[in-house]
Design a protein around this motif. Structure first.
Motif, PDB file in Angstrom:
ATOM      1  N   GLU A   7       0.907  -1.201  -0.025  1.00 54.42           N
ATOM      2  CA  GLU A   7       0.086  -0.188  -0.049  1.00 54.42           C
ATOM      3  C   GLU A   7       0.742   1.252  -0.029  1.00 54.42           C
ATOM      4  OE1 GLU A   7      -2.583   0.150   3.200  1.00 54.42           O
ATOM      5  OE2 GLU A   7      -3.565  -1.758   2.640  1.00 54.42           O
ATOM      6  N   HIS A  12      -3.346   5.075  -3.047  1.00 55.65           N
ATOM      7  CA  HIS A  12      -4.353   5.323  -3.563  1.00 55.65           C
ATOM      8  C   HIS A  12      -4.780   6.655  -3.155  1.00 55.65           C
ATOM      9  CE1 HIS A  12      -4.628   1.123  -5.092  1.00 55.65           C
ATOM     10  NE2 HIS A  12      -4.612   0.742  -3.834  1.00 55.65           N
ATOM     11  N   SER A  14      -7.644   9.789  -2.947  1.00 58.21           N
ATOM     12  CA  SER A  14      -9.056   9.918  -2.877  1.00 58.21           C
ATOM     13  C   SER A  14      -9.237  11.528  -3.224  1.00 58.21           C
ATOM     14  CB  SER A  14      -9.834   9.487  -1.897  1.00 58.21           C
ATOM     15  OG  SER A  14      -9.198   9.973  -0.817  1.00 58.21           O
TER      16      SER A  14
END
Length: 111
Positions: A7, A12, A14
């Motif tokens: 990760e 990621h 957002s």
């Protein structure tokens, strides 16, 4: 642990903006602005201090230059006075020599 590492390597993002994000951005802006302002103020005080030191040094040089110019003027005046005295003395010597020649000629004429 390996999942966590994966990760971290592939984050990621957002599109959500939270209060924490705004606080972080504010802290970064304030810290950067404070660093820039502190650097500017520190640099400005250093420049002012150096400027004052240079003014003192320049005043010292100007004082020495004024003294040298005054001494040069005095020397020129003394030299002119000396030359005038020498011209007067030379005139007296030339007059004395002329008188002596006249006396010698008169003595030779009497013989």
């Amino acid at each position: 642990m390996i999942g966590r590492l994966a990760e971290m390597l592939h984050p990621h993002f957002s599109p959500d903006i939270t209060l924490g994000h705004l606080l972080q951005a504010g802290v970064v802006l304030v810290a950067g602005g404070g660093g820039i302002l502190g650097g500017y103020l520190s640099l400005r005080s250093d420049i002012d201090m150096q400027c004052a030191e240079y003014r003192v040094a320049l005043a010292g040089h100007e004082a020495r230059l004024a003294e040298a110019e005054r001494e040069l003027g005095e020397r020129r005046q003394e030299e002119r006075q000396f030359q005038a005295e020498m011209r007067a003395s030379l005139e007296r010597v030339m007059e004395t020599l002329g008188d002596m020649r006249a006396e010698i000629v008169q003595k030779q004429n009497r013989r």
